[in-house]
Design an enzyme around this catalytic site. Structure first.
Site, PDB file in Angstrom:
ATOM      1  N   ARG A 176       0.927  -1.226   0.094  1.00  0.00           N
ATOM      2  CA  ARG A 176      -0.067   0.096   0.059  1.00  0.00           C
ATOM      3  C   ARG A 176       0.548   1.324   0.090  1.00  0.00           C
ATOM      4  O   ARG A 176       0.348   2.307   0.720  1.00  0.00           O
ATOM      5  CB  ARG A 176      -1.012   0.046   1.121  1.00  0.00           C
ATOM      6  CG  ARG A 176      -2.066  -0.918   1.318  1.00  0.00           C
ATOM      7  CD  ARG A 176      -3.081  -0.397   0.345  1.00  0.00           C
ATOM      8  NE  ARG A 176      -4.111  -1.276  -0.051  1.00  0.00           N
ATOM      9  CZ  ARG A 176      -5.202  -1.386   0.657  1.00  0.00           C
ATOM     10  NH1 ARG A 176      -5.548  -0.596   1.609  1.00  0.00           N
ATOM     11  NH2 ARG A 176      -6.241  -2.280   0.334  1.00  0.00           N
ATOM     12  N   ARG A 217      -2.845   6.978   0.961  1.00  0.00           N
ATOM     13  CA  ARG A 217      -3.386   8.167   1.433  1.00  0.00           C
ATOM     14  C   ARG A 217      -2.222   9.072   2.458  1.00  0.00           C
ATOM     15  O   ARG A 217      -2.669  10.075   2.773  1.00  0.00           O
ATOM     16  CB  ARG A 217      -4.699   7.777   2.164  1.00  0.00           C
ATOM     17  CG  ARG A 217      -5.734   7.606   1.417  1.00  0.00           C
ATOM     18  CD  ARG A 217      -7.153   7.109   2.202  1.00  0.00           C
ATOM     19  NE  ARG A 217      -6.645   5.635   2.477  1.00  0.00           N
ATOM     20  CZ  ARG A 217      -7.575   4.672   2.866  1.00  0.00           C
ATOM     21  NH1 ARG A 217      -8.774   5.342   3.059  1.00  0.00           N
ATOM     22  NH2 ARG A 217      -7.380   3.656   3.137  1.00  0.00           N
ATOM     23  N   TYR A 265     -15.208 -11.329  -1.243  1.00  0.00           N
ATOM     24  CA  TYR A 265     -15.972  -9.928  -1.651  1.00  0.00           C
ATOM     25  C   TYR A 265     -17.226 -10.333  -2.619  1.00  0.00           C
ATOM     26  O   TYR A 265     -18.129  -9.743  -2.421  1.00  0.00           O
ATOM     27  CB  TYR A 265     -14.971  -9.054  -2.144  1.00  0.00           C
ATOM     28  CG  TYR A 265     -14.173  -8.524  -1.191  1.00  0.00           C
ATOM     29  CD1 TYR A 265     -14.549  -7.216  -0.338  1.00  0.00           C
ATOM     30  CD2 TYR A 265     -12.749  -8.845  -1.002  1.00  0.00           C
ATOM     31  CE1 TYR A 265     -13.643  -6.769   0.508  1.00  0.00           C
ATOM     32  CE2 TYR A 265     -12.095  -8.414  -0.178  1.00  0.00           C
ATOM     33  CZ  TYR A 265     -12.525  -7.303   0.704  1.00  0.00           C
ATOM     34  OH  TYR A 265     -11.733  -6.799   1.620  1.00  0.00           O
ATOM     35  N   ARG A 314      -6.306  12.558  -5.463  1.00  0.00           N
ATOM     36  CA  ARG A 314      -7.494  12.070  -5.248  1.00  0.00           C
ATOM     37  C   ARG A 314      -8.833  13.253  -5.175  1.00  0.00           C
ATOM     38  O   ARG A 314      -9.777  13.171  -5.624  1.00  0.00           O
ATOM     39  CB  ARG A 314      -7.510  11.294  -4.125  1.00  0.00           C
ATOM     40  CG  ARG A 314      -8.833  10.474  -3.683  1.00  0.00           C
ATOM     41  CD  ARG A 314      -8.544   9.676  -2.638  1.00  0.00           C
ATOM     42  NE  ARG A 314      -9.441   9.945  -1.413  1.00  0.00           N
ATOM     43  CZ  ARG A 314     -10.043   9.382  -0.557  1.00  0.00           C
ATOM     44  NH1 ARG A 314      -9.490   8.200  -0.383  1.00  0.00           N
ATOM     45  NH2 ARG A 314     -10.800   9.518   0.452  1.00  0.00           N
TER      46      ARG A 314
HETATM   47  O1  CP3 Z   1      -0.005  -1.982  -2.563  1.00  0.00           O
HETATM   48  C1  CP3 Z   1      -0.340  -0.647  -3.221  1.00  0.00           C
HETATM   49  O2  CP3 Z   1       0.153   0.407  -3.228  1.00  0.00           O
HETATM   50  C2  CP3 Z   1      -0.900  -1.090  -4.592  1.00  0.00           C
HETATM   51  C3  CP3 Z   1      -2.256  -0.903  -4.747  1.00  0.00           C
HETATM   52  C4  CP3 Z   1      -3.245  -1.757  -3.948  1.00  0.00           C
HETATM   53  C5  CP3 Z   1      -4.647  -1.008  -3.589  1.00  0.00           C
HETATM   54  N1  CP3 Z   1      -5.176  -2.141  -3.184  1.00  0.00           N
HETATM   55  C6  CP3 Z   1      -5.015   0.267  -3.641  1.00  0.00           C
HETATM   56  C7  CP3 Z   1      -5.764   0.920  -2.850  1.00  0.00           C
HETATM   57  C8  CP3 Z   1      -3.274  -3.290  -3.491  1.00  0.00           C
HETATM   58  C9  CP3 Z   1      -2.166  -4.205  -4.016  1.00  0.00           C
HETATM   59  C10 CP3 Z   1      -4.517  -3.174  -3.111  1.00  0.00           C
HETATM   60  C11 CP3 Z   1      -4.813  -4.672  -2.598  1.00  0.00           C
HETATM   61  C12 CP3 Z   1      -6.130  -4.860  -1.820  1.00  0.00           C
HETATM   62  N2  CP3 Z   1      -7.368  -4.326  -1.941  1.00  0.00           N
HETATM   63  C13 CP3 Z   1      -6.419  -5.868  -1.007  1.00  0.00           C
HETATM   64  C14 CP3 Z   1      -5.223  -7.001  -0.443  1.00  0.00           C
HETATM   65  C15 CP3 Z   1      -4.289  -6.459   0.231  1.00  0.00           C
HETATM   66  C16 CP3 Z   1      -4.416  -6.193   1.608  1.00  0.00           C
HETATM   67  O3  CP3 Z   1      -4.404  -4.802   2.075  1.00  0.00           O
HETATM   68  O4  CP3 Z   1      -5.071  -7.033   2.479  1.00  0.00           O
HETATM   69  C17 CP3 Z   1      -7.649  -5.828  -0.328  1.00  0.00           C
HETATM   70  C18 CP3 Z   1      -8.315  -6.661   0.550  1.00  0.00           C
HETATM   71  C19 CP3 Z   1      -8.351  -4.641  -1.122  1.00  0.00           C
HETATM   72  C20 CP3 Z   1      -9.778  -4.258  -1.258  1.00  0.00           C
HETATM   73  C21 CP3 Z   1      -9.820  -2.925  -0.567  1.00  0.00           C
HETATM   74  N3  CP3 Z   1      -9.412  -1.908  -1.325  1.00  0.00           N
HETATM   75  C22 CP3 Z   1      -9.991  -2.304   0.749  1.00  0.00           C
HETATM   76  C23 CP3 Z   1     -10.251  -3.367   1.986  1.00  0.00           C
HETATM   77  C24 CP3 Z   1      -9.727  -0.847   0.548  1.00  0.00           C
HETATM   78  C25 CP3 Z   1      -9.659  -0.056   1.823  1.00  0.00           C
HETATM   79  C26 CP3 Z   1     -10.891   0.755   2.047  1.00  0.00           C
HETATM   80  C27 CP3 Z   1     -10.626   1.840   3.070  1.00  0.00           C
HETATM   81  O5  CP3 Z   1     -11.183   2.941   2.816  1.00  0.00           O
HETATM   82  O6  CP3 Z   1      -9.738   1.525   3.704  1.00  0.00           O
HETATM   83  C28 CP3 Z   1      -9.522  -0.725  -0.794  1.00  0.00           C
HETATM   84  C29 CP3 Z   1      -9.259   0.553  -1.220  1.00  0.00           C
HETATM   85  C30 CP3 Z   1      -7.954   0.945  -1.635  1.00  0.00           C
HETATM   86  N4  CP3 Z   1      -7.081   0.278  -2.578  1.00  0.00           N
HETATM   87  C31 CP3 Z   1      -6.995   2.142  -1.377  1.00  0.00           C
HETATM   88  C32 CP3 Z   1      -6.152   2.031  -2.074  1.00  0.00           C
HETATM   89  C33 CP3 Z   1      -4.584   3.286  -2.222  1.00  0.00           C
HETATM   90  C34 CP3 Z   1      -7.644   3.315  -0.674  1.00  0.00           C
HETATM   91  C35 CP3 Z   1      -8.334   4.026  -1.540  1.00  0.00           C
HETATM   92  C36 CP3 Z   1      -8.622   5.858  -1.152  1.00  0.00           C
HETATM   93  O7  CP3 Z   1      -9.515   5.932  -0.018  1.00  0.00           O
HETATM   94  O8  CP3 Z   1      -7.960   6.501  -1.728  1.00  0.00           O
END
Ligand code: CP3
Length: 341
Positions: free
Chosen positions: A23, A27, A149, A36
């Site tokens: 990640r 943010r 999901y 964003r």
């Molecule tokens: O690692 C990286 O920087 C690469 C990009 C990446 C994102 N998500 C960007 C993202 C990767 C590899 C993921 C994987 C992902 N997404 C997983 C597996 C890894 C883990 O963390 O266990 C899962 C379960 C998801 C599903 C998902 N997407 C969730 C649970 C969330 C969080 C929601 C929240 O509000 O916290 C996301 C959103 C997400 N994916 C964000 C990012 C940068 C945040 C988006 C934002 O609010 O700007």
């Protein structure tokens, strides 16, 4: 040009232990928040190749990590398979339409891995703009985690609906997992064709399953993906990461190069089991990033354990949104400095 990250994936000698953070594009970076705000919506960001390329490269510029990871989400692929996706404030990802029966599985679009071309355009652009000595990691979710999901509709604490399927309707679940696996293999292959140097499969919810069910419903599908990719692209490292399965490590094997170790699993325990058969990636507790002292203690301990062994530095899960950038930079610099040979 040789890439330290790729060399480390294959257990070759490197001048220091390479480092990146799960990640790392997100943010906690003001430059991410700026984009964003401009684009307005996370999913729209992931669908715009120019934005994808810019955000992917942000942490490389800011922190000098050794690898970039594609900015996207594991849920874009199931979205393209036919389940509309939205991100709800305070909840996270939500599918309003979910998988309940055979006909829902049959309705899934098997052309999704072609429709998702915005990801491949992003990968091409990243590879064009990223320094030659930095690796680009492409990724997908594991079929099990993606399916949780698709069945539950959102993140879950109990996984009641999909676990009911594990025991009461395993045939239906395998049918779903097969379909997601097929799409995932094509999706990752296309990312490699577009320029990804390595690929990683994220299995965040593997630990929701008891041991025998984990191997049947999650690991076997990840192994299948790895085997297919390695057969066609032996020079592209495959990284597998299942969260919460440290106690199952004794039975973990397959044709992959790097195993992600989460922060719950002591890395000395992982090393004892795997020795140098795989490169271990991880695993500092991400919350340590709030204190420089805690970072120093965490990095020093891991570096000492992994000295002389196959290792890539990372966190044991994703970086949190309110970590000071300065501390993230301190972590990356320290990992390199402390391991320099
Ligand atoms: O690692 C990286 O920087 C690469 C990009 C990446 C994102 N998500 C960007 C993202 C990767 C590899 C993921 C994987 C992902 N997404 C997983 C597996 C890894 C883990 O963390 O266990 C899962 C379960 C998801 C599903 C998902 N997407 C969730 C649970 C969330 C969080 C929601 C929240 O509000 O916290 C996301 C959103 C997400 N994916 C964000 C990012 C940068 C945040 C988006 C934002 O609010 O700007």
């Amino acid at each position: 040009m040789s890439k330290i990250f790729i060399d480390a994936c294959f257990g070759k000698e490197t001048p220091y232990t390479p480092v990146w953070m799960m990640r790392q594009a997100g943010r906690y970076l003001p430059e991410y928040m700026e984009i964003r705000k401009k684009v307005g919506n996370f999913l729209d960001m992931t669908r715009n190749p120019e934005v994808v390329a810019e955000i992917t490269i942000q942490p490389v510029k800011r922190l000098d990590v050794d690898a970039a990871i594609l900015f996207s989400d594991i849920l874009n692929l199931p979205m393209e398979m036919g389940l509309p996706l939205r991100f709800e404030k305070g909840v996270g990802p939500v599918f309003d339409k979910t998988i309940n029966d055979e006909k829902d599985v049959e309705a899934l679009d098997e052309n999704a891995s072609e429709k998702i071309s915005y990801v491949y355009e992003g990968v091409k652009l990243i590879r064009k703009n990223l320094a030659d000595d930095k690796a680009l990691i492409g990724f997908s979710g594991s079929p099990w985690t993606v399916s949780t999901y698709m069945v539950e509709g959102r993140g879950s604490k109990q996984y009641a609906k999909i676990k009911k399927m594990v025991y009461a309707n395993p045939k239906l679940l395998h049918k779903l997992l097969d379909k997601v696996t097929n799409q995932t293999i094509k999706y990752l292959t296309n990312q490699i064709k577009a320029g990804a140097d390595a690929i990683m499969v994220f299995d965040s919810w593997g630990g929701a399953l008891e041991k025998e069910k984990f191997f049947e419903f999650s690991w076997n599908y990840m192994k299948q993906i790895a085997k297919d990719i390695k057969a066609n692209y032996p020079n592209v490292p495959v990284i597998l990461f299942s969260k919460g399965v440290g106690l199952y490590f004794n039975d973990i094997e397959g044709e992959f190069d790097v195993l992600g170790v989460d922060w719950n699993t002591p890395i000395d325990y992982a090393l004892e089991i795997f020795e140098d058969n795989y490169t271990l990636q991880g695993n500092m507790e991400p919350t340590r990033l709030y204190s420089k002292e805690a970072i120093k203690e965490g990095v020093t301990k891991i570096a000492k354990t992994m000295k002389g062994h196959r290792h890539i530095f990372n966190l044991g899960h994703g970086i949190l949104p309110d970590v000071p950038v300065e501390n993230a930079k301190y972590f990356v610099d320290l990992c390199k400095e402390i391991t320099r040979r």
